[in-house]
Design a protein around this motif. Sequence first.
Motif, PDB file in Angstrom:
ATOM      1  N   ASN A 197      -8.415  -9.428  -9.379  1.00 43.70           N
ATOM      2  CA  ASN A 197      -9.413  -9.971  -8.458  1.00 43.70           C
ATOM      3  C   ASN A 197      -9.184  -9.509  -7.033  1.00 43.70           C
ATOM      4  O   ASN A 197     -10.122  -9.229  -6.312  1.00 43.70           O
ATOM      5  N   ARG A 198      -7.921  -9.470  -6.653  1.00 47.87           N
ATOM      6  CA  ARG A 198      -7.604  -9.058  -5.285  1.00 47.87           C
ATOM      7  C   ARG A 198      -6.240  -8.359  -5.283  1.00 47.87           C
ATOM      8  O   ARG A 198      -5.456  -8.510  -6.209  1.00 47.87           O
ATOM      9  N   PRO A 199      -5.979  -7.585  -4.229  1.00 52.08           N
ATOM     10  CA  PRO A 199      -4.709  -6.855  -4.187  1.00 52.08           C
ATOM     11  C   PRO A 199      -3.512  -7.799  -4.159  1.00 52.08           C
ATOM     12  O   PRO A 199      -3.595  -8.886  -3.583  1.00 52.08           O
ATOM     13  N   ILE A 216       2.086  -6.626  -2.151  1.00 48.48           N
ATOM     14  CA  ILE A 216       2.523  -5.291  -1.743  1.00 48.48           C
ATOM     15  C   ILE A 216       1.339  -4.325  -1.670  1.00 48.48           C
ATOM     16  O   ILE A 216       1.275  -3.450  -0.805  1.00 48.48           O
ATOM     17  N   GLN A 217       0.352  -4.534  -2.529  1.00 47.46           N
ATOM     18  CA  GLN A 217      -0.840  -3.673  -2.521  1.00 47.46           C
ATOM     19  C   GLN A 217      -1.659  -3.844  -1.236  1.00 47.46           C
ATOM     20  O   GLN A 217      -2.292  -2.895  -0.770  1.00 47.46           O
ATOM     21  N   GLU A 218      -1.639  -5.029  -0.665  1.00 56.67           N
ATOM     22  CA  GLU A 218      -2.415  -5.282   0.559  1.00 56.67           C
ATOM     23  C   GLU A 218      -2.090  -4.265   1.654  1.00 56.67           C
ATOM     24  O   GLU A 218      -2.977  -3.793   2.357  1.00 56.67           O
ATOM     25  N   SER A 223      10.246  -5.768 -10.015  1.00 59.50           N
ATOM     26  CA  SER A 223       9.276  -5.389 -11.027  1.00 59.50           C
ATOM     27  C   SER A 223       8.249  -6.509 -11.185  1.00 59.50           C
ATOM     28  O   SER A 223       8.549  -7.682 -10.999  1.00 59.50           O
ATOM     29  N   GLY A 224       7.010  -6.097 -11.437  1.00 63.11           N
ATOM     30  CA  GLY A 224       5.957  -7.092 -11.610  1.00 63.11           C
ATOM     31  C   GLY A 224       5.205  -7.441 -10.345  1.00 63.11           C
ATOM     32  O   GLY A 224       4.443  -8.406 -10.316  1.00 63.11           O
ATOM     33  N   THR A 225       5.385  -6.666  -9.287  1.00 61.17           N
ATOM     34  CA  THR A 225       4.702  -6.991  -8.036  1.00 61.17           C
ATOM     35  C   THR A 225       3.505  -6.071  -7.750  1.00 61.17           C
ATOM     36  O   THR A 225       2.878  -6.198  -6.705  1.00 61.17           O
ATOM     37  N   GLY A 226       3.240  -5.150  -8.667  1.00 64.88           N
ATOM     38  CA  GLY A 226       2.023  -4.352  -8.526  1.00 64.88           C
ATOM     39  C   GLY A 226       2.209  -2.936  -8.000  1.00 64.88           C
ATOM     40  O   GLY A 226       1.237  -2.309  -7.572  1.00 64.88           O
ATOM     41  N   LYS A 227       3.421  -2.407  -8.084  1.00 66.80           N
ATOM     42  CA  LYS A 227       3.662  -1.052  -7.593  1.00 66.80           C
ATOM     43  C   LYS A 227       2.944  -0.004  -8.450  1.00 66.80           C
ATOM     44  O   LYS A 227       2.288   0.891  -7.927  1.00 66.80           O
ATOM     45  N   THR A 228       3.100  -0.115  -9.768  1.00 64.91           N
ATOM     46  CA  THR A 228       2.506   0.884 -10.656  1.00 64.91           C
ATOM     47  C   THR A 228       0.989   0.933 -10.484  1.00 64.91           C
ATOM     48  O   THR A 228       0.407   2.007 -10.313  1.00 64.91           O
ATOM     49  N   ALA A 229       0.386  -0.236 -10.508  1.00 63.79           N
ATOM     50  CA  ALA A 229      -1.065  -0.296 -10.347  1.00 63.79           C
ATOM     51  C   ALA A 229      -1.472   0.370  -9.035  1.00 63.79           C
ATOM     52  O   ALA A 229      -2.485   1.079  -8.969  1.00 63.79           O
TER      53      ALA A 229
END
Length: 445
Positions: A83-85, A88-90, A110-116
């Motif tokens: 739905n939203r970043p 870390i993606q922000e 791990s699990g914080t959205g780096k790969t995405a």
Amino acid sequence: VDEQEAAAESIGNLQIKDTPAENDNKSAQSLLNKLIRSNLVNTTNQVEVLQKDPSSPLYSVRSFEELHLKPQLLRGVYGMGFNRPSKIQETALPMMLAEPAQNLIAQSQSGTGKTAAFVLAMLSHVDPNLNHPQCLCVSPTYELALQTGKVIEQMGKHYPEVKLVYAIRGNKLPRGMKLEEQIVIGTPGTMLDWCSKFRFIDPKKIKVFVLDEADVMIATQGHQDQSIRIQRMLPKNCQMLLFSATFEESVWSFAQRIVPEPNIIKLKREEETLDTIKQYYVLCNSKEEKFQALCNIYGGITIAQAMIFCHTRKTAGWLAGELSREGHQVALLSGEMQVEQRAAVIERFRDGKEKVLVTTNVCARGIDVEQVSVVINFDLPVDREGNPDNETYLHRIGRTGRFGKRGLAINMVDSKMSMNILNRIQDHFNKKIEKLDTDDLDEIE
Ligand code: ADP
């Protein structure tokens, strides 16, 4: 034999570095995390940002729309249920998508959205009309590369013009061939061969270079050199992106060699605490008595789901057998199981198919099963020298501050030695561990 086995199982302890088993364990752990993770981890910490040019404005986005993605990619992102970043993606996404390209070193658990995030960056930067590789992504193992490849396929679902190929051992191509896929993902050795020896890839045409799981990568002999040799073939204006879950000195110096003039983003791990945990110990004389105490606990209080930790595979296997005989639905995690098997056991447990998970320490390292309310240390965590392993104790029973539900931890003590260990753990955390009489459990509830 039990001792040896215990030593073998405690490989993975932080003090032992650079052994092959340790490297396997790192990549296995990382893969396990990917296989069982279906969601972002919660975090209340703020990201720390160090900009290459501190005077330039720092953008951060609250929505994917603000990134002006290609419509096909926005559909891909929403199609994955995002739905939203993430935190870390922000900040990472605007940096990675900026023109001209900016380099980035990013560290978060791990699990914080780096790969995405880097998958989205790669997909945004490729030109589907050009039929040659434009993005290279190196991963420490074949299995990890495959997992990232799956994310690329999911996110690029509505963008079928963009093609992906795996540079992994066993994927043999005819001599003289030139790749037409825009994205190449693989392990450093094969990637290097494909760029130099076989020239399947023209490195001069690469626009984005991603180095994933840098901490796992450098644990393997040779990967560091191979990655640096690939990087040296790339053009000056190629965007370099490096990701890591941890950031010890060795990772940091490697990162700086491979990513010139970087922006740096770090997200601190959520601290674990014992504040919301009630800790008890039970005094016994043998493993049979410990088992009896366990049965009493099960008879006396309602336990939704429990994790039970043992020191050796042998004890874990024995205990799982005894518990099954008592009519419990037991899941067992053991060191000889393949990563995929372990992931399957953990998933069943997470789905509530079994109520008890018996495991050795190594198997369960780094696994979060949030709904577990009771943790039982059938054996106390010790390191190879037999000293209390406080870090593991905290990780087994600790909860992260704001999100932590109340929990219950019960430690089984069966000798003077283990009493001593328990006392030292108690002193270390300066938190009382109360004695529990398993014939009278009223005080717990
Ligand atoms: P990391 O690479 O840091 O381990 P991932 O990118 O694999 O993290 O993301 C962890 C999990 O969270 C994956 O299941 C992924 O699909 C999901 N995820 C990633 N970004 C988002 C987001 N913005 N919103 C919701 N879920 C997300």
